[in-house]
Design a protein around this motif. Structure first.
Motif, PDB file in Angstrom:
ATOM      1  N   ASP A  75       0.895  -1.086   0.180  1.00 33.35           N
ATOM      2  CA  ASP A  75      -0.069   0.045  -0.004  1.00 33.35           C
ATOM      3  C   ASP A  75       0.852   1.276  -0.170  1.00 33.35           C
ATOM      4  O   ASP A  75       1.981   1.095   0.021  1.00 33.35           O
ATOM      5  N   VAL A  76       0.183   2.291   0.127  1.00 32.32           N
ATOM      6  CA  VAL A  76       1.034   3.914   0.146  1.00 32.32           C
ATOM      7  C   VAL A  76       2.023   3.853   1.085  1.00 32.32           C
ATOM      8  O   VAL A  76       3.000   4.450   1.211  1.00 32.32           O
ATOM      9  N   ALA A  77       1.533   3.201   2.536  1.00 34.65           N
ATOM     10  CA  ALA A  77       2.364   3.419   3.540  1.00 34.65           C
ATOM     11  C   ALA A  77       3.575   2.562   3.432  1.00 34.65           C
ATOM     12  O   ALA A  77       4.778   3.231   3.775  1.00 34.65           O
ATOM     13  N   GLU A  78       3.594   1.525   2.694  1.00 33.17           N
ATOM     14  CA  GLU A  78       4.824   0.773   2.357  1.00 33.17           C
ATOM     15  C   GLU A  78       5.466   1.439   1.087  1.00 33.17           C
ATOM     16  O   GLU A  78       6.794   1.617   1.442  1.00 33.17           O
ATOM     17  N   LEU A  79       5.023   2.094   0.335  1.00 35.25           N
ATOM     18  CA  LEU A  79       5.585   2.899  -0.680  1.00 35.25           C
ATOM     19  C   LEU A  79       6.656   3.903   0.047  1.00 35.25           C
ATOM     20  O   LEU A  79       7.488   4.045  -0.486  1.00 35.25           O
ATOM     21  N   ARG A  80       5.859   4.604   0.825  1.00 37.75           N
ATOM     22  CA  ARG A  80       6.597   5.785   1.592  1.00 37.75           C
ATOM     23  C   ARG A  80       7.957   5.124   2.388  1.00 37.75           C
ATOM     24  O   ARG A  80       8.739   5.822   2.333  1.00 37.75           O
ATOM     25  N   VAL A  82       9.529   2.255   1.747  1.00 42.21           N
ATOM     26  CA  VAL A  82      10.804   1.749   1.051  1.00 42.21           C
ATOM     27  C   VAL A  82      11.399   3.202   0.324  1.00 42.21           C
ATOM     28  O   VAL A  82      12.513   3.098   0.293  1.00 42.21           O
ATOM     29  N   ALA A  83      10.791   4.251  -0.190  1.00 37.64           N
ATOM     30  CA  ALA A  83      11.392   5.326  -0.594  1.00 37.64           C
ATOM     31  C   ALA A  83      12.146   5.868   0.345  1.00 37.64           C
ATOM     32  O   ALA A  83      13.274   6.323   0.127  1.00 37.64           O
ATOM     33  N   ALA A 155      10.965  -4.303  -4.034  1.00 36.41           N
ATOM     34  CA  ALA A 155       9.714  -3.844  -3.551  1.00 36.41           C
ATOM     35  C   ALA A 155       9.661  -2.582  -4.551  1.00 36.41           C
ATOM     36  O   ALA A 155       8.193  -2.144  -4.749  1.00 36.41           O
ATOM     37  N   SER A 156      10.578  -1.769  -4.865  1.00 38.63           N
ATOM     38  CA  SER A 156      10.139  -0.559  -5.590  1.00 38.63           C
ATOM     39  C   SER A 156       9.720  -1.033  -7.113  1.00 38.63           C
ATOM     40  O   SER A 156       8.710  -0.465  -7.731  1.00 38.63           O
ATOM     41  N   HIS A 198      16.301  11.523  -5.622  1.00 33.83           N
ATOM     42  CA  HIS A 198      15.723  10.707  -6.803  1.00 33.83           C
ATOM     43  C   HIS A 198      14.905   9.421  -6.291  1.00 33.83           C
ATOM     44  O   HIS A 198      13.792   9.414  -6.792  1.00 33.83           O
ATOM     45  N   VAL A 199      15.456   8.826  -5.304  1.00 33.51           N
ATOM     46  CA  VAL A 199      14.742   7.472  -4.970  1.00 33.51           C
ATOM     47  C   VAL A 199      13.935   7.720  -3.962  1.00 33.51           C
ATOM     48  O   VAL A 199      12.903   6.896  -3.578  1.00 33.51           O
ATOM     49  N   GLY A 200      13.978   8.915  -3.216  1.00 32.16           N
ATOM     50  CA  GLY A 200      13.000   9.346  -2.038  1.00 32.16           C
ATOM     51  C   GLY A 200      11.617  10.053  -2.705  1.00 32.16           C
ATOM     52  O   GLY A 200      10.767  10.095  -1.503  1.00 32.16           O
TER      53      GLY A 200
END
Length: 222
Positions: A75-80, A82-83, A155-156, A198-200
């Motif tokens: 979900d979006v929380a995991e996306l943040r 990971v970033a 994951a990204s 860039h990756v964040g």
């Protein structure tokens, strides 16, 4: 028939399943059926279970009591998360890699970036992008850190493929070129700051769903 060591076989199975999960071929929430996978790969249950545990370590699968393994949701929380983790850890790795950077590595990274810019599919672009990051970070000579980063990049990729299942748009990666130019000039702080940003960064885009209203999706650009 030559016997394949179980460790080698489990690693091969894990790589194949990870690729399917990352690409979305095996969707989030899907059960990983041990019997079916063992039959597909001509393996016993032992290396299949080891492969499942490796996927669990990578965050791609999870164990459910009395139900076996299934592919993790995201979900979006995991996306943040990971970033942010990539932003911190990749900039750390690059800071340690910079003193060991060679002209040959920078040249290869430049070629990989050009290949990514001309990619015709999202899978082709993701492979080039991940190769770029591995090339510039490998000289840090910190294998445990690099393994963690590799799992985060996987994951990204799941988010990337989910966002760009259709209508892949070619792109020119200006950040990659800024990083390479800074490394050539010995500007380590600039290279690390650019990589972290860039990756964040998390982008938003509208993804059209057939016969439905457009929905908002998220992506990690690097």
């Amino acid at each position: 028939m030559k016997h394949v060591p179980e460790q080698t076989q489990s690693a091969r199975i894990a790589r194949a399943l990870a690729d399917r999960i990352i690409s979305g071929e095996i969707p989030p929430g899907a059960r990983l059926r041990q019997d079916h996978i063992a039959a597909e790969f001509g393996a016993s249950h032992v290396p299949v279970r080891e492969a499942f545990r490796e996927l669990q370590t990578q965050g791609l699968a999870e164990s459910e009591p009395r139900r076996g393994f299934r592919v993790t949701e995201f979900d979006v929380a995991e996306l943040r998360e990971v970033a942010e983790m990539r932003s911190s850890l990749e900039s750390l790795a690059l800071r340690h890699a910079a003193p060991n950077m060679t002209r040959a590595v920078l040249q290869e990274a430049e070629e990989v970036t050009r290949h990514g810019d001309s990619a015709s599919t999202v899978r082709e672009w993701e492979a080039a992008n991940r190769n770029f990051h591995r090339l510039i970070l490998a000289p840090c000579r910190m294998p445990r850190l690099l393994r963690t980063i590799d799992d985060l990049q996987a994951a990204s990729a799941r988010f990337l493929f989910a966002a760009w299942q259709r209508n892949w748009e070619a792109r020119t990666d200006h950040d990659h070129r800024t990083i390479l130019e800074a490394l050539r000039k010995g500007q380590t702080d600039l290279a690390c700051t650019t990589l972290a940003r860039h990756v964040g960064w998390i982008g938003k885009r509208k993804a059209s769903v057939k016969n439905a209203d457009p929905r908002e999706t998220y992506e990690i650009p690097g």
